[in-house]
Design a protein around this motif. Structure first.
Motif, short mmCIF file in Angstrom:
data_model
loop_
_atom_site.label_atom_id
_atom_site.label_comp_id
_atom_site.label_asym_id
_atom_site.label_seq_id
_atom_site.Cartn_x
_atom_site.Cartn_y
_atom_site.Cartn_z
N ARG A 8 -2.90 -1.72 4.37
CA ARG A 8 -2.17 -2.92 3.97
C ARG A 8 -1.68 -3.64 5.23
O ARG A 8 -1.36 -3.03 6.25
CB ARG A 8 -1.04 -2.59 3.03
CG ARG A 8 0.09 -1.77 3.57
CD ARG A 8 1.23 -1.64 2.53
NE ARG A 8 0.85 -0.87 1.35
CZ ARG A 8 0.87 -1.37 0.11
NH1 ARG A 8 1.23 -2.64 -0.09
NH2 ARG A 8 0.55 -0.62 -0.91
N SER A 38 2.71 -7.28 0.36
CA SER A 38 1.78 -7.18 1.49
C SER A 38 0.36 -7.28 0.95
O SER A 38 0.12 -7.24 -0.26
CB SER A 38 1.99 -5.87 2.25
OG SER A 38 1.77 -4.75 1.40
N LEU A 89 -3.16 -5.75 0.50
CA LEU A 89 -3.71 -4.40 0.44
C LEU A 89 -5.20 -4.43 0.18
O LEU A 89 -5.67 -5.12 -0.73
CB LEU A 89 -3.03 -3.61 -0.69
CG LEU A 89 -3.61 -2.22 -1.00
CD1 LEU A 89 -3.37 -1.25 0.15
CD2 LEU A 89 -3.00 -1.68 -2.30
#
Length: 831
Positions: free
Chosen positions: A578, A619, A621
């Motif tokens: 990520r 985030s 990923l």
């Protein structure tokens, strides 16, 4: 070979990196280049063995390729332990009724090395099995003979019938009929004469009573040199046409991978490392072993056949033995001293097998196989692409000392790992130089750009130090642009022939329909074969080596490298990771880009088409742990002189992070490869047209679950990299990809000068050639390879072929224009 290179493909976009702007039309009439030759001076000598071939059983190069056997899994040894899709009946189909077929491994086996066999329990009428060979089937030619054999043991007298048909069942030849007697295993033989041709041939063996079968074989009578257990003629002839100075075998990665268990194991162990004693003697007593490249190898093509083939084509045999340290992306060293002693002794026995008198123990084995005279072995390699240089060299030293003590005439070859540079390469060379090793094997697979930039690689090597064996090299695809880059590099090999004594392009062979690697020199199907553009290039160099370099100097092309430009990228390789808080800031502090993914990932484009990218927990990923090169990119491809920062966390998988900069497309970028090569090291790689080269490397590994702060500073062509606030490394990418290269050699047999010129650009190269007053015959002979840079030779079309012509009105100074995208060999005869 580095397995990662198998996934690199050169596209037409690479052409932009290999060309310079065309000359104005008015200027092309005048010489744009000069080439000054000094025929009175003498450069390094060129050994007869300068160029050779490297054979590894990759891409089904042996079974189903060079080895003539048509039946796949002839001894029923395939097993799921080797490949999850394998069974003892892989490549076989069983009759729908009339009995049962069982693959057995018990005391009734043919021998200890050929453990499994097929039991046909016939319950009525006839019952049997059919083999489809490799890919589409057997290639059968009308009028040709095919030798059938089988080892059989009946429960009682069992009639056996062998039929040769096509995939539709049409009969191709009169059947072969034998009767298997009860009791002991006996070999039965017969011959088919093909009445019809086919590319989908099948062999069916049926029994009229219960019987055990093993080593079911179908061999073309028309092998290379008409040898039993021989080689496929067209492939062997193409190799022979290269006139190679040596044959390096049997690998490659399969040499020192696999287990290193004791040779005299109570049970046959699978996944052994390649050991030469497994490959000699009667073929029915040779093992089948798992192959590093994902399939099985029968060892029907073994050490005796390798030595014999090298002798048949007038080449030096150059075997490579395992060093008990794995390579090719694996990092293990065997610490069993008794096992090391046994392998050292096996290597001494190998030399005796090759060179010993017919009354010596291993020389007698060679004589029993039909070759009482020694093969004349002079060179032997120990190990291949080890990533642990200190561990490798400790073991190499024991091999070398034992060989030097008993056979001081043998040149023992070390190696420098899997790459052209980096920590492993530097340490390996340090050890080799300190020990005054005779010869060091270098390997590298790089982009065409790298080959054009590194013509002078060996100019600064120690002329009194260890010599170089360039055992594996290639530009990463099979287009003519690749061949041009390789040819330009080869002129530097010849110019440095006092350092580089042996060189072989790799790999040699590839099955078009079943391969693990690209590029390759010769491609084939079951019924056809053809040389790639690199084959034609290698053949031109290999058949026109000359005997000595003649000093020459050429002008260069005015090329200026601009700054590194491009967008930024994120990627993974067999890893879930990520990313967060991506920023790009201009050198003057101006913000160019920022993304914390709080608004999604709309700024990013997946240019790879791979991976599973989602915004997760604020985030970005990538969750697919199997996908390779999952590049997504953002920003402006015109960006230059900027800082890139990003936070990265490894979630799961084999490697770490790939952070891209200077991204201009899916095949043109730089990336910082942190935790690459199964998390064994880290490097900055540059991709040009899909082909990669390593610019900087160290041993950094990535921890799972830890968040790293990554910063990349790009200034003109200089890049500085920081990991968690600490300077990780820096480099300046300022090498020039010179498209105009040359070397001149002398052919002692004819007295001719061979002027070898590569023009790897889109413009013609008008050149003034000055021989310093040496008079030459007014007519010279030209051999030229030229064509489009994206041209590829295939089964049906071979646009890159040599064109022979003459050039007239020559004198000690003359003008000649070398075509765009061309390799030209000009033979001049001094008077």
């Amino acid at each position: 070979m580095s397995r990662r290179s198998t996934r690199l493909v050169l596209t037409f976009a690479a052409l932009t990196a290999l060309t310079v702007a065309p000359l104005p039309v008015a200027a092309q009439a005048a010489p744009a280049y000069t080439l000054d030759i000094d025929p009175a001076a003498a450069g390094p000598d060129l050994p007869r063995s300068m160029y050779g071939v490297f054979f590894e059983d990759i891409n089904h190069a042996a079974d189903g390729g060079l080895y003539g056997e048509l039946v796949r899994n002839r001894s029923f040894e395939f097993d799921p332990a080797d490949n999850s899709s394998f069974t003892g009946l892989t490549a076989w189909t069983v009759s729908p009724n009339g009995g049962t077929a069982r693959v057995l491994d018990d005391a009734g086996r043919l021998n200890e090395r050929n453990r499994r066999y097929l039991k046909l329990d016939v319950t009525g009428g006839s019952f049997g099995v059919t083999n489809g060979g490799y890919n589409a089937g057997f290639a059968i030619e009308r009028g040709k003979q095919y030798d059938f054999s089988v080892w059989a043991r009946g429960d009682s007298a069992a009639p056996l019938t062998a039929n040769l048909t096509d995939a539709a069942g049409a009969v191709l030849a009169r059947p072969v009929m034998v009767t298997a007697q009860a009791g002991q295993w006996v070999k039965y033989t017969g011959t088919f004469t093909a009445r019809e041709p086919s590319t989908t041939g099948r062999l069916t063996v049926t029994a009229g009573a219960s019987v055990s079968l093993d080593m079911v074989s179908l061999f073309p009578r028309d092998t290379y040199k008409n040898r039993p257990n021989g080689l496929r003629r067209d492939l062997a002839e193409k190799i022979a046409a290269l006139e190679p100075g040596f044959v390096r075998f049997p690998g490659g990665c399969l040499v020192n991978t696999g287990s290193h268990e004791a040779y005299e194991a109570p049970d046959w162990e699978r996944r052994r490392s390649y050991q030469w004693k497994d490959t000699i003697g009667p073929v029915e007593e040779r093992a089948t072993n798992a192959n590093f490249w994902g399939y099985n190898q029968s060892y029907g093509l073994g050490y005796f056949e390798y030595f014999q083939f090298a002798e048949d084509i007038g080449a030096m045999a150059l075997p490579v033995v395992p060093a008990l340290v794995t390579g090719c992306g694996q990092n293990q060293a065997t610490d069993d001293p008794e096992l090391l002693r046994r392998h050292v002794q096996d290597t001494l026995d190998l030399i005796e097998f090759a060179n010993g008198p017919a009354d010596s123990p291993w020389g007698a084995r060679r004589a029993q196989m039909g070759h009482p005279e020694p093969f004349g072995l002079t060179h032997l390699g120990v190990g291949n692409e080890e990533n642990l240089p200190d561990e490798f060299f400790a073991r190499f030293t024991e091999f070398r000392e034992a060989i030097n003590e008993r056979y001081p005439e043998i040149t023992v070859i070390s190696n420098s790992g899997p790459d052209d540079a980096g920590a492993t390469f530097d340490r390996a060379w340090e050890l080799n130089r300190a020990a005054d090793v005779d010869m060091v094997d270098e390997h590298y697979y790089n982009s065409p750009q790298w080959f054009l930039e590194n013509n002078n690689r060996y100019d600064t090597y120690d002329r009194q130090g260890s010599k170089v064996f360039l055992g594996e090299y290639a530009s990463q695809d099979n287009r003519f642009a690749n061949s041009l880059a390789e040819a330009a590099f080869m002129t530097g090999l010849e110019r440095n022939a006092d350092v580089v004594r042996l060189a072989s392009y790799a790999p040699l062979l590839a099955d078009r329909d079943n391969n693990q690697w690209r590029p390759d020199m010769i491609w084939f199907t079951n019924s056809a074969s053809w040389g790639s553009t690199s084959y034609e290039t290698q053949k031109l160099f290999m058949t026109n080596v000359g005997d000595r370099v003649v000093p020459s100097e050429a002008s260069t092309t005015p090329i200026v490298n601009g700054p590194i430009t491009g967008a930024v990228g994120l990627s993974t390789w067999a890893t879930s990771a990520r990313y967060d808080d991506v920023t790009v800031t201009a050198a003057d502090g101006t913000g160019l880009f920022a993304d914390d993914f709080s608004a999604g990932a709309g700024k990013w484009t997946n240019i790879s088409g791979r991976g599973n990218w989602t915004v997760d927990g604020g985030s970005y990923l990538q969750s697919d742990v199997a996908a390779e090169n999952t590049m997504v990119t953002a920003g402006d491809p015109r960006w230059q002189n900027y800082d890139l920062t990003v936070k990265a966390t490894k979630e799961a998988g084999a490697e770490g992070f790939l952070v891209g900069f200077g991204v201009r497309g899916s095949g043109d970028y730089y990336w910082w490869n942190l935790g690459g090569w199964a998390n064994t090291r880290s490097a900055v790689e540059k991709a040009t047209g899909g082909g990669k080269q390593t610019l900087l490397e160290n041993g950094t590994r990535i921890e799972q679950g830890r968040t790293y702060d990554i910063r990349v500073e790009v200034r003109n062509r200089h890049v500085t990299l920081f990991l968690d606030g600490q300077k990780w490394g820096e480099f300046t990418d300022d090498k020039v990809a010179e498209p105009f290269r040359q070397v001149v050699t002398r052919d002692a047999a004819t007295g001719e000068l061979i002027v070898k010129v590569v023009n790897a650009q889109a413009s013609p190269a008008p050149t003034r050639i000055d021989l310093g007053g040496t008079r030459i015959a007014p007519q010279g002979r030209l051999t030229t390879l030229t064509g489009a840079p994206d041209a590829v030779n295939t089964e049906t079309t071979t646009p890159i072929q040599p064109f022979e012509s003459t050039v007239d009105n020559l004198s000690s100074t003359f003008d000649h224009t070398f075509p765009p995208h061309s390799i030209t060999f000009l033979r001049l005869r001094p008077q």
